[in-house]
Every structure is written in structure tokens, then in C-alpha cells.
Scaffold this motif. Structure first.
Motif, PDB file in Angstrom:
ATOM      1  N   ASP A  22      65.693  29.512  97.342  1.00  0.00           N
ATOM      2  CA  ASP A  22      65.788  30.629  97.847  1.00  0.00           C
ATOM      3  C   ASP A  22      67.025  30.200  98.832  1.00  0.00           C
ATOM      4  O   ASP A  22      68.107  30.216  99.254  1.00  0.00           O
ATOM      5  N   LEU A  23      66.335  29.192  99.987  1.00  0.00           N
ATOM      6  CA  LEU A  23      67.482  29.158 101.703  1.00  0.00           C
ATOM      7  C   LEU A  23      67.376  28.012 100.931  1.00  0.00           C
ATOM      8  O   LEU A  23      68.569  27.642 101.935  1.00  0.00           O
ATOM      9  N   ASP A  24      67.560  27.129  99.802  1.00  0.00           N
ATOM     10  CA  ASP A  24      67.561  25.681  99.740  1.00  0.00           C
ATOM     11  C   ASP A  24      68.430  25.743  99.399  1.00  0.00           C
ATOM     12  O   ASP A  24      69.937  24.650  99.335  1.00  0.00           O
ATOM     13  N   GLN A  25      69.171  26.667  98.913  1.00  0.00           N
ATOM     14  CA  GLN A  25      71.094  27.213  98.673  1.00  0.00           C
ATOM     15  C   GLN A  25      71.688  26.694 100.029  1.00  0.00           C
ATOM     16  O   GLN A  25      72.539  26.941  99.077  1.00  0.00           O
ATOM     17  N   PHE A  26      71.148  26.985 100.353  1.00  0.00           N
ATOM     18  CA  PHE A  26      71.990  27.235 101.580  1.00  0.00           C
ATOM     19  C   PHE A  26      72.369  25.546 102.415  1.00  0.00           C
ATOM     20  O   PHE A  26      71.181  25.062 102.994  1.00  0.00           O
ATOM     21  N   PRO A  27      73.034  24.991 102.352  1.00  0.00           N
ATOM     22  CA  PRO A  27      73.134  23.355 102.289  1.00  0.00           C
ATOM     23  C   PRO A  27      73.058  23.203 104.091  1.00  0.00           C
ATOM     24  O   PRO A  27      71.635  22.209 104.872  1.00  0.00           O
ATOM     25  N   GLU A  28      73.208  23.644 104.921  1.00  0.00           N
ATOM     26  CA  GLU A  28      73.639  24.102 106.314  1.00  0.00           C
ATOM     27  C   GLU A  28      71.763  24.610 107.069  1.00  0.00           C
ATOM     28  O   GLU A  28      71.736  23.898 108.262  1.00  0.00           O
ATOM     29  N   LEU A  29      70.845  24.677 106.620  1.00  0.00           N
ATOM     30  CA  LEU A  29      69.987  25.366 106.845  1.00  0.00           C
ATOM     31  C   LEU A  29      69.098  24.257 106.523  1.00  0.00           C
ATOM     32  O   LEU A  29      67.355  23.667 107.256  1.00  0.00           O
ATOM     33  N   ALA A  30      69.166  22.904 105.771  1.00  0.00           N
ATOM     34  CA  ALA A  30      68.447  21.924 105.308  1.00  0.00           C
ATOM     35  C   ALA A  30      67.832  21.468 106.513  1.00  0.00           C
ATOM     36  O   ALA A  30      66.909  21.030 106.142  1.00  0.00           O
ATOM     37  N   GLN A  31      67.786  21.001 107.541  1.00  0.00           N
ATOM     38  CA  GLN A  31      68.033  20.717 108.790  1.00  0.00           C
ATOM     39  C   GLN A  31      66.773  21.228 109.445  1.00  0.00           C
ATOM     40  O   GLN A  31      65.940  20.373 110.604  1.00  0.00           O
ATOM     41  N   PHE A  32      66.291  22.383 108.944  1.00  0.00           N
ATOM     42  CA  PHE A  32      65.775  23.236 109.976  1.00  0.00           C
ATOM     43  C   PHE A  32      64.686  23.335 109.204  1.00  0.00           C
ATOM     44  O   PHE A  32      64.178  23.632 108.117  1.00  0.00           O
ATOM     45  N   ASN A  33      63.151  23.699 109.659  1.00  0.00           N
ATOM     46  CA  ASN A  33      62.078  23.967 109.401  1.00  0.00           C
ATOM     47  C   ASN A  33      61.702  25.561 109.730  1.00  0.00           C
ATOM     48  O   ASN A  33      61.380  26.032 110.920  1.00  0.00           O
ATOM     49  N   ILE A  34      62.322  26.301 108.593  1.00  0.00           N
ATOM     50  CA  ILE A  34      61.853  27.128 108.105  1.00  0.00           C
ATOM     51  C   ILE A  34      60.575  28.853 107.829  1.00  0.00           C
ATOM     52  O   ILE A  34      60.199  28.160 107.195  1.00  0.00           O
ATOM     53  N   VAL A  35      60.198  29.018 108.626  1.00  0.00           N
ATOM     54  CA  VAL A  35      58.749  30.248 108.436  1.00  0.00           C
ATOM     55  C   VAL A  35      59.534  31.539 108.965  1.00  0.00           C
ATOM     56  O   VAL A  35      59.651  31.875 110.045  1.00  0.00           O
ATOM     57  N   LEU A  36      59.820  32.352 107.834  1.00  0.00           N
ATOM     58  CA  LEU A  36      59.513  34.088 108.213  1.00  0.00           C
ATOM     59  C   LEU A  36      59.129  34.364 107.616  1.00  0.00           C
ATOM     60  O   LEU A  36      58.410  34.473 106.169  1.00  0.00           O
ATOM     61  N   PHE A  37      57.818  35.503 108.420  1.00  0.00           N
ATOM     62  CA  PHE A  37      56.970  36.044 108.570  1.00  0.00           C
ATOM     63  C   PHE A  37      57.705  37.688 107.768  1.00  0.00           C
ATOM     64  O   PHE A  37      58.190  38.474 107.828  1.00  0.00           O
ATOM     65  N   ARG A  38      56.563  37.836 106.956  1.00  0.00           N
ATOM     66  CA  ARG A  38      56.562  39.246 106.184  1.00  0.00           C
ATOM     67  C   ARG A  38      56.391  40.463 107.370  1.00  0.00           C
ATOM     68  O   ARG A  38      55.693  40.045 108.243  1.00  0.00           O
ATOM     69  N   VAL A  39      57.091  41.746 106.879  1.00  0.00           N
ATOM     70  CA  VAL A  39      56.602  42.133 107.692  1.00  0.00           C
ATOM     71  C   VAL A  39      55.611  42.889 108.459  1.00  0.00           C
ATOM     72  O   VAL A  39      55.100  42.944 109.390  1.00  0.00           O
ATOM     73  N   ASP A  40      54.734  43.025 107.450  1.00  0.00           N
ATOM     74  CA  ASP A  40      53.069  42.437 107.408  1.00  0.00           C
ATOM     75  C   ASP A  40      52.351  41.828 108.478  1.00  0.00           C
ATOM     76  O   ASP A  40      50.922  41.535 108.870  1.00  0.00           O
ATOM     77  N   ILE A  41      52.577  40.981 108.232  1.00  0.00           N
ATOM     78  CA  ILE A  41      52.873  39.242 109.470  1.00  0.00           C
ATOM     79  C   ILE A  41      51.640  38.593 108.297  1.00  0.00           C
ATOM     80  O   ILE A  41      50.737  37.750 108.422  1.00  0.00           O
ATOM     81  N   HIS A  42      51.256  38.856 107.235  1.00  0.00           N
ATOM     82  CA  HIS A  42      50.053  38.779 106.283  1.00  0.00           C
ATOM     83  C   HIS A  42      50.527  37.550 105.197  1.00  0.00           C
ATOM     84  O   HIS A  42      50.005  37.026 104.396  1.00  0.00           O
ATOM     85  N   ALA A  43      52.245  37.118 105.149  1.00  0.00           N
ATOM     86  CA  ALA A  43      52.742  35.983 104.526  1.00  0.00           C
ATOM     87  C   ALA A  43      53.701  35.578 105.055  1.00  0.00           C
ATOM     88  O   ALA A  43      54.449  36.412 106.042  1.00  0.00           O
ATOM     89  N   VAL A  44      54.034  34.001 104.869  1.00  0.00           N
ATOM     90  CA  VAL A  44      55.128  33.719 105.539  1.00  0.00           C
ATOM     91  C   VAL A  44      56.037  33.429 104.176  1.00  0.00           C
ATOM     92  O   VAL A  44      55.283  32.798 103.238  1.00  0.00           O
ATOM     93  N   TRP A  45      57.473  33.062 104.168  1.00  0.00           N
ATOM     94  CA  TRP A  45      58.301  32.766 103.105  1.00  0.00           C
ATOM     95  C   TRP A  45      58.903  31.290 103.995  1.00  0.00           C
ATOM     96  O   TRP A  45      59.369  31.892 105.099  1.00  0.00           O
ATOM     97  N   CYS A  46      58.869  30.221 103.488  1.00  0.00           N
ATOM     98  CA  CYS A  46      59.488  28.712 104.476  1.00  0.00           C
ATOM     99  C   CYS A  46      60.062  28.349 102.917  1.00  0.00           C
ATOM    100  O   CYS A  46      60.306  28.363 101.537  1.00  0.00           O
ATOM    101  N   ASN A  47      61.200  27.374 103.813  1.00  0.00           N
ATOM    102  CA  ASN A  47      61.833  26.336 102.680  1.00  0.00           C
ATOM    103  C   ASN A  47      60.996  25.155 102.655  1.00  0.00           C
ATOM    104  O   ASN A  47      60.274  24.647 103.349  1.00  0.00           O
ATOM    105  N   SER A  48      61.525  24.296 101.931  1.00  0.00           N
ATOM    106  CA  SER A  48      61.474  23.485 101.311  1.00  0.00           C
ATOM    107  C   SER A  48      60.924  22.283 102.299  1.00  0.00           C
ATOM    108  O   SER A  48      59.626  21.822 102.432  1.00  0.00           O
ATOM    109  N   THR A  49      62.156  22.629 103.582  1.00  0.00           N
ATOM    110  CA  THR A  49      61.798  21.627 104.780  1.00  0.00           C
ATOM    111  C   THR A  49      60.300  21.778 105.275  1.00  0.00           C
ATOM    112  O   THR A  49      59.617  20.976 105.780  1.00  0.00           O
TER     113      THR A  49
END
Length: 567
Positions: free
Chosen positions: A137-164
């Protein structure tokens, strides 16, 4: 500067009975403590030398609120250093918010070409399909590919990250680490969701906040808390860098927003319990925080039976061998610390109860699970003096509920978790178990002391919102006279005074401050909130709307608002 307040409508709990009393005047000394509370005549007679007299004009005054479970640095960074995904209605909106943030915000963590974008607050349970997002889902935005993206779920017990970001931890083991889960596609490829201990390798790669960023985050969090009437916070899971920053910020002579901070040291960040330090006016370090399981929203809470909507999954125990949990509890108790253990699922709460019993009962008959809990507790007063806490106490079986009172435990709970989650809780645990969730009134009736908090930034640090949830079990929209959802299991509502006690005098007790904070009593710190209406008597739908915080004082110093015409 000392001052007297007259013509106020003061309400506060009695130190002994915890019943709420009334007064119309009070005096604050130069030392920031209450000198007298009562009638105007009584207060003026007790403090004849004080010349500054403030007319409250009939405004309502109550003790300042304590938030008994939050994360100050995380709250502060969510306000200005990270992507805020709270309230996103779908995956597409969350991705777009990240992309927009990347184009307009600096600084980002890391060096040019290796930058990290960190954020949080997303909750897939409120999205149309209720499924986890993915790296794709994040990889569909090419302008984000240069970044390491780490997004914590609201409870901080899971993270959503991109392929980078995922590439930073390759090769990813095909077998999950104990207490962790890598969500995978049917072919075994990671989807970009890492739960609980599986987060560790990636989170360790994120560049740490600088000392300055940490201090700025704390100051931002203090300001945010003060505007909601919060005068004290139990900071749950404090590492060594945060403790250093707290000591610096709380002793700064130019500190404008003040907070009494009760720190729970993060057990996993310390090889051994550090020696206890003397408390200061604003900082107490005498508690520790242990994690026993994950969260219900990410299906990491440890359950006896499988999740109703995931029949092969019973969640994650972060201490699969309960003897290890017992050993950690005992070690920190012996070092003089109050132990506060995160437990959400019914199995996790059961295991923590076993560990507490084993760690405080030398004569108990231990077993592979930690202890035979049918054996009587040998020294219940030992537990009372220790004031052991279970953080969240979210799902507790009928069999385990009485064990809280027999062990003299404190149930540290977050009312808005219930009203945020109640739309999907039944799908997780099924109708046969939902009565075991968020059992505030059952705890109260059994004699268990409650302390309430927000778990911010999971929820906003607003005690008024918590009081609404605790007393109505409904979800409201501001300004509406009818709830948008609920009531849900209304038998678990507590009274207005019980909820207020859990944010004031009982929260002070839970942090060993009940002889200094939590009520308006001579000799206590002058921490109080000025309200626009009567919080004890107003209709619930007026709380946070017509009845709101208009001023907050810590130690007699104004830290938010302009009540009484004071600057």
C-alpha cells in the motif's frame, strides 16, 4: 506568591473516606501548598497575612487530574515530530497523509538518503474491510520509496512498514520469535506488519531522538496534558534516555508547563534494577513496567481460547514460561520497586496474577505455570504495601477477578479504550467472553482500587473523556445529546465520584502520593483545575462541552488558561 480564592464552588474527596466534600474558599501558600480550605471566614481567619484575594465568581474547582498510564515522549513526538494517522478512515487516506507529511515536514530522522519517517495512530479495525494494511500500500507512492517508513498501530503493539524499511532487517527468519509475529502472505512473504517482539529488529534500526528532541517532546506533552486539567502523569515504560531528559526538563528554571511525573522504568531497558533515587517535587522514580502480552486490536493479547475471528490464534505471551515472569517480578520487588505489568488478555492477566502470587508468597507451591493459585496467600499485607499494579486489566475471567482483591492489587485501566474498541470487541472474543472485558464496576464492587488513564498517545490525555466513558459506556460526539454508540454492558459503569477518585486521590495512592496530592487539603500540593460547570452533577453529555477545563494549576502556579482573571 500566596493567594486566597473566595466565592468558588470547590468539590474534593476526603482523605480518609474518599467521599466528596464542598467548600467555597481556599488559600495557597508561597510553598505551593494548600494552607486552608473551607468557608471564606475560616480561610481568611487562618491566613490573615495574605493580601492577594481572588474572586472566583462562582467557578467550579476540583483537584487536578492524574493520568495513570500514558507515554510522555510518544505523546510529544506525535504532536510535532511524527506522522499522525489517528482518525484515518481507510488505508488510502493513511498513505496519502504519510506522503503529504513527507513533502512538508522537517526534520526527519537519519541522514540524507537514509531517512526514516516514523508515525502512528492508525487503527485498521475502523477501516472498511478491517484488514491490516501492507507494505505494498505504501509502495504505491513512488515518492516514498526513498524513505524507511515505520508506522505504529494505535496501541503501539504492531508496526506497518514499507518495503524499503523491511529490507533493513533482511533476511527475515521464517520462524517467528517467541512473543512476536510477522504477518505473511500465503507464500510466506512478509506483508509489512510486525507484531510485538517481531518489531524489535526494525525498531532498533530507527535513529534515536536527540536529547534536544526528547526534551522538546516532553515539554509539548506537558503542555498538552495541562490543557486537559492533568497535573500528574504515570509515565509507563521509561528508558534511560527519557529519564535523563525528564530530570533535565523538570529542573529547568524556565519551565512554564509543569507536571508531576511518576516514572515506570522499562524493565527490558535495564540489565538490573538501578538503585532507588530520592524523589523531587515533580519527579518520582520507584516503579517499573513489564509487558506480558500484546494488544487486542492487533490480536496479540494472550487468550485462553482462540480469537473468535482468528480461530488458529490465541495471541502472544511475551514470557512463554511464566517462571521467567515471576523471576523478573521478584527481582524488581526485592530492589524496592512497585511492579506494574501490562496484561490485556485473560491468559495474560491469569499469568500475571500467578507471578505476583509466587513472587510475594515464599511458602506457595510453585508449578510450571508459576504457582498453584489455589494456595492461600501467606502475607496479603506485603502486597498491600507493594501496591502491585496490573496495567489495563482488560479481560479477566470470573475465576480470576477475586484474586485482584485478595492480592490487594491496583487495576490501572483506561476507560476510553472501551468506548473506542466496543464496536469490534465482540468479533475478537465472541459474545460468551465479552462480559469479561473492561470490568470497572466489578473491580470496584470487589474492593479493588482503580486508577484511570488514557494510554496517550493511544487516546487523547483527556480525563473528562475518560469520565464520560467510565460513567456511560457510550461513545459520544461533542455537542450531541444522544450517544453515537452504546451503552455497551452498562452494568460496568461506575459512579461519577468513583470515576473522579480514579483520576485524583486513588491515582495518587497508586503512585504513593496520597499524602501530598489528589485532593484539596491543608499541606497538600495546590494542584487544582478550574471548570466551567459542576462535574459531579451535570448531565453526562455536557462533560467536555458545557463543562470544560478553563484553568490548571500545579503547585499553586497557573500552567493553563486565564481563570479568575489571573495572567
Amino acid at each position: 506568591m500566596a493567594f486566597v480564592v473566595v466565592h468558588a464552588l470547590c468539590r474534593f474527596p476526603d482523605v480518609v473516606s474518599r467521599e466528596w466534600l464542598s467548600a467555597d474558599s481556599f488559600a495557597v501558600g508561597d510553598d505551593g501548598r494548600f494552607l486552608a480550605v473551607g468557608t471564606e471566614a475560616k480561610v481568611r481567619a487562618a491566613c490573615p497575612g495574605i493580601t492577594k484575594v481572588v474572586d472566583a465568581g462562582g467557578l467550579h474547582v476540583i483537584p487536578g487530574f492524574f493520568d495513570s498510564h500514558l507515554h510522555l515522549v510518544d505523546l510529544g513526538t506525535s504532536l510535532f515530530l511524527s506522522v499522525d494517522l489517528a482518525g484515518c478512515s481507510c488505508i488510502a487516506e493513511a498513505c496519502r497523509r504519510v506522503a503529504d507529511w513527507a513533502t512538508t515536514n522537517r526534520p526527519r530522522r537519519g541522514s540524507p538518503g537514509r531517512e526514516w519517517i516514523v508515525g502512528g495512530g492508525w487503527d485498521h479495525n475502523h477501516w472498511p474491510n478491517g484488514e491490516f494494511p501492507t507494505a505494498r500500500d505504501l509502495d504505491q507512492f513512488p515518492e516514498l520509496a526513498q524513505f524507511n517508513i515505520v508506522l505504529f498501530r494505535v496501541d503501539i503493539h504492531a508496526v506497518w512498514c514499507n518495503s524499503t524499511a523491511l529490507r533493513q532487517i533482511e533476511p527475515i527468519p521464517t520462524v517467528d520469535t517467541p512473543g512476536g509475529k510477522v504477518v505473511r502472505y500465503p507464500d510466506g512473504t512478509p506483508t509489512g506488519i510486525l507484531i510485538d517482539h517481531a518489531q524489535g529488529p526494525l525498531v532498533a534500526k530507527i535513529p534515536q531522538l536527540t536529547f534536544e528532541e526528547r526534551c522538546l517532546s516532553l515539554k509539548a506533552a506537558f503542555s498538552e496534558c495541562n490543557k486537559f486539567g492533568v497535573v500528574g502523569a504515570h509515565d509507563a515504560y521509561v528508558d534511560q534516555d527519557t529519564l535523563t531528559a525528564l530530570k533535565h526538563v523538570l529542573t529547568s528554571p524556565d519551565l512554564t508547563n509543569k507536571l508531576r511525573v511518576y516514572s515506570m522504568l522499562a524493565v527490558n531497558e535495564y540489565k538490573a534494577p538501578p538503585p532507588l533515587e530520592p524523589s523531587t517535587e515533580l519527579l518520582t522514580v520507584r516503579a517499573c513496567k513489564i509487558l506480558s502480552d500484546g494488544a487486542l486490536g492487533s490480536r496479540g493479547a494472550a487468550l485462553f481460547k482462540p480469537y473468535s475471528d482468528d480461530p488458529k490464534n490465541t495471541g502472544l505471551l511475551l514470557y512463554p514460561d511464566n517462571r521467567d515472569l515471576t523471576s523478573v517480578v521478584r527481582k524488581w520487588i526485592q530492589a524496592g520497586y512497585q511492579v506494574c505489568t501490562h496484561a490485556i488478555g485473560d491468559l495474560a492477566n491469569h499469568n500475571v496474577l500467578d507471578a505476583y502470587t509466587a513472587a510475594t508468597t515464599p511458602a506457595a507451591t510453585t508449578s510450571a505455570s508459576g504457582v498453584d493459585h489455589s494456595s492461600p496467600l501467606q502475607n496479603p499485607m506485603a502486597c498491600q504495601n507493594l501496591r502491585l499494579r496490573i496495567e489495563h486489566s482488560q479481560i479477566v475471567t470470573d475465576a480470576d477477578l477475586p484474586r485482584f482483591s485478595s492480592l490487594n492489587l491496583i487495576a490501572s485501566m483506561q476507560p476510553t479504550h472501551c468506548t473506542s474498541d466496543m464496536g469490534w470487541v465482540t468479533s475478537r472474543v465472541g459474545p460468551e467472553r465479552e462480559h469479561e472485558c473492561y470490568r470497572w464496576n466489578d473491580f470496584h464492587k470487589s474492593g479493588v482500587r482503580l486508577c484511570f488513564g488514557s494510554d496517550s498517545p493511544v487516546e487523547i490525555p483527556d480525563p473528562l473523556a475518560g469520565i464520560v466513558s467510565a460513567t456511560s459506556r457510550c461513545r459520544w460526539k461533542q455537542g450531541q445529546s444522544q450517544p453515537v454508540l452504546g451503552p455497551w454492558h452498562s452494568d460496568q459503569c461506575v459512579s461519577r465520584t468513583t470515576a473522579l477518585n480514579a483520576y485524583t486521590i486513588d491515582a495518587a495512592y497508586a503512585s504513593f502520593l496520597e499524602q501530598q496530592c489528589g485532593t484539596m487539603h491543608p499541606g497538600f500540593w495546590a494542584d487544582f483545575v478550574v471548570l466551567s460547570g459542576d462535574l459531579l452533577e451535570c448531565p453526562v453529555e455536557e462533560i467536555g462541552n458545557k463543562v470544560r477545563v478553563i484553568g490548571t494549576f500545579v503547585g499553586g502556579h497557573l500552567v493553563y488558561g486565564t481563570p479568575f482573571g489571573m495572567p
